[in-house]
Design a protein around this motif. Structure first.
Motif, PDB file in Angstrom:
ATOM      1  N   GLN A 165      22.021 -17.069 -49.022  1.00  0.00           N
ATOM      2  CA  GLN A 165      21.271 -16.184 -48.153  1.00  0.00           C
ATOM      3  C   GLN A 165      20.271 -15.415 -49.017  1.00  0.00           C
ATOM      4  O   GLN A 165      20.639 -14.913 -50.090  1.00  0.00           O
ATOM      5  CB  GLN A 165      22.193 -15.209 -47.424  1.00  0.00           C
ATOM      6  CG  GLN A 165      23.157 -15.860 -46.468  1.00  0.00           C
ATOM      7  CD  GLN A 165      24.053 -14.850 -45.774  1.00  0.00           C
ATOM      8  OE1 GLN A 165      24.002 -13.647 -46.032  1.00  0.00           O
ATOM      9  NE2 GLN A 165      24.905 -15.337 -44.876  1.00  0.00           N
ATOM     10  N   THR A 169      12.997 -16.484 -47.309  1.00  0.00           N
ATOM     11  CA  THR A 169      13.355 -17.902 -47.260  1.00  0.00           C
ATOM     12  C   THR A 169      12.151 -18.803 -47.563  1.00  0.00           C
ATOM     13  O   THR A 169      12.324 -19.896 -48.100  1.00  0.00           O
ATOM     14  CB  THR A 169      13.916 -18.277 -45.882  1.00  0.00           C
ATOM     15  OG1 THR A 169      12.974 -17.913 -44.867  1.00  0.00           O
ATOM     16  CG2 THR A 169      15.250 -17.587 -45.620  1.00  0.00           C
ATOM     17  N   ARG A 173      12.308 -21.601 -50.358  1.00  0.00           N
ATOM     18  CA  ARG A 173      11.990 -22.993 -50.023  1.00  0.00           C
ATOM     19  C   ARG A 173      10.905 -23.545 -50.934  1.00  0.00           C
ATOM     20  O   ARG A 173      11.018 -24.659 -51.466  1.00  0.00           O
ATOM     21  CB  ARG A 173      11.538 -23.101 -48.567  1.00  0.00           C
ATOM     22  CG  ARG A 173      11.097 -24.499 -48.142  1.00  0.00           C
ATOM     23  CD  ARG A 173      10.120 -24.473 -47.001  1.00  0.00           C
ATOM     24  NE  ARG A 173       8.888 -23.771 -47.347  1.00  0.00           N
ATOM     25  CZ  ARG A 173       7.913 -23.503 -46.482  1.00  0.00           C
ATOM     26  NH1 ARG A 173       8.046 -23.838 -45.205  1.00  0.00           N
ATOM     27  NH2 ARG A 173       6.827 -22.873 -46.874  1.00  0.00           N
ATOM     28  N   VAL A 207      19.347 -22.646 -47.146  1.00  0.00           N
ATOM     29  CA  VAL A 207      18.803 -21.312 -47.392  1.00  0.00           C
ATOM     30  C   VAL A 207      18.706 -20.580 -46.057  1.00  0.00           C
ATOM     31  O   VAL A 207      18.014 -21.039 -45.144  1.00  0.00           O
ATOM     32  CB  VAL A 207      17.413 -21.393 -48.055  1.00  0.00           C
ATOM     33  CG1 VAL A 207      16.842 -19.999 -48.265  1.00  0.00           C
ATOM     34  CG2 VAL A 207      17.487 -22.158 -49.371  1.00  0.00           C
ATOM     35  N   LYS A 209      18.052 -16.833 -43.928  1.00  0.00           N
ATOM     36  CA  LYS A 209      17.400 -15.527 -44.017  1.00  0.00           C
ATOM     37  C   LYS A 209      18.421 -14.414 -43.847  1.00  0.00           C
ATOM     38  O   LYS A 209      19.289 -14.471 -42.978  1.00  0.00           O
ATOM     39  CB  LYS A 209      16.306 -15.396 -42.956  1.00  0.00           C
ATOM     40  CG  LYS A 209      15.408 -14.179 -43.128  1.00  0.00           C
ATOM     41  CD  LYS A 209      14.277 -14.200 -42.126  1.00  0.00           C
ATOM     42  CE  LYS A 209      13.312 -13.053 -42.356  1.00  0.00           C
ATOM     43  NZ  LYS A 209      12.670 -13.108 -43.679  1.00  0.00           N
TER      44      LYS A 209
END
Length: 315
Positions: A165, A169, A173, A207, A209
């Motif tokens: 987390q 994000t 990424r 991943v 948020k």
């Protein structure tokens, strides 16, 4: 997260494969090799890893334990420390050329390199650096072993993936794609979540948020949904419970069960993950409020399940 009515199911693209991850395309990373965690309760996490999850110790000292599910020196390392935290995540480079390319990309991006040699034993050529939001990554060239040779007894087949987390994000990424060569398999909303792959597995890193940076869970592949039920039985006999599942996800299509380990991180045991053999397969886009992406069966997410996790070690 609250319950939302499910929208029409998307076509099931799952491929029924029970095989080890194999490199596809021309990526730089061939596998998520292992995870290294620090813990305040080394005895407790070793007992959990061996007696509940079913890993076996390959090497141990008074302050460190190396464990694996298959014929490998380690797939997870637990070290005694003052805090429960993520020490580092180990990524297997495709080859020495890929390792050099990543090293150059890390330098150009000005990430802080903390070691020009591996941080752990039984790891070949490599280096370690601190990436976005404080996570430390070790990249190395030693090939991962996927012989699936078990040591007897119960337990998963191999280490599968991690879920982190983060606050940003999009930045995470971009780091995984541009520096490490991952590909996006599924995207949730604009920036709610990304599932990224480095081989045929649907994802090696997910991943999500959040308002914080933590490792939410580490995941282990097993043969059958029956193994998920037996995990629940082992927990119940110890006076504990599954935190979630069994559940079938939409992003990745895997059937999974979750429980909380003594560090505060979550462990996932899963089966039936989607395998992607086309390196050019485009990312699937899911609406954030279409909870089919996270739970195909009823759209429910247990309250508080996403609140678990442990932060990266501060360096």
């Amino acid at each position: 997260m609250s319950s939302v009515s499910l929208k029409q199911a998307v076509p099931n693209e799952r491929k029924h494969q029970r095989r080890a991850a194999v490199m596809t395309g021309n990526g730089l990373i061939s596998a998520v090799g292992y995870l290294s965690l620090q813990t305040k309760d080394l005895t407790g996490v070793i007992r959990n890893a061996t007696d509940v999850l079913g890993l076996y110790e390959t090497d141990t000292t008074s302050k460190k334990s190396y464990l694996a599910a298959q014929a490998a020196h380690h797939e997870i390392i637990y070290s005694a420390g003052d805090h429960d935290a993520v020490d580092h995540i180990g990524l297997v480079a495709k080859d020495s050329e890929a390792l050099g390319i990543i090293r150059e990309k890390v330098s150009r991006a000005k990430y802080r390199v903390i070691a020009e040699q591996p941080l752990d034993e039984a790891v070949g050529q490599g280096f370690a650096f601190v990436g976005p939001e404080g996570f430390t990554w070790q990249v190395y060239t030693e090939a991962a072993s996927y012989s699936l040779v078990k040591n007897g007894g119960f337990g998963p087949d191999r280490f599968g993936h991690v879920n982190i987390q983060v606050i940003d994000t999009i930045a995470q990424r971009d780091f995984l794609v541009e520096v490490l060569g991952f590909r996006v398999s599924d995207r949730i909303g604009h920036d709610q979540a990304f599932f990224l792959r480095c081989n045929n597995d649907h994802h090696g890193i997910a991943v999500f948020k959040s308002s914080r940076a933590v490792l939410h869970h580490h995941a282990w592949q097993t043969q059958s949904i029956v193994d998920l039920g037996r995990l629940g039985d082992r927990l119940a006999r110890r006076g504990s419970r599954l935190a979630w599942g069994p559940v079938r996800h939409g992003a990745g299509d895997n059937i999974a069960a979750y429980y909380v380990e003594p560090t505060g991180a979550v462990i996932e045991l899963y089966t039936d993950l989607e395998m992607i053999f086309d390196p050019e397969r485009e990312a699937r886009l899911w609406a954030e409020d279409d909870l089919y992406w996270i739970n195909q069966w009823d759209g429910q997410v247990p309250p508080g399940i996403l609140d678990h996790g442990i932060p990266p070690l501060q360096r």
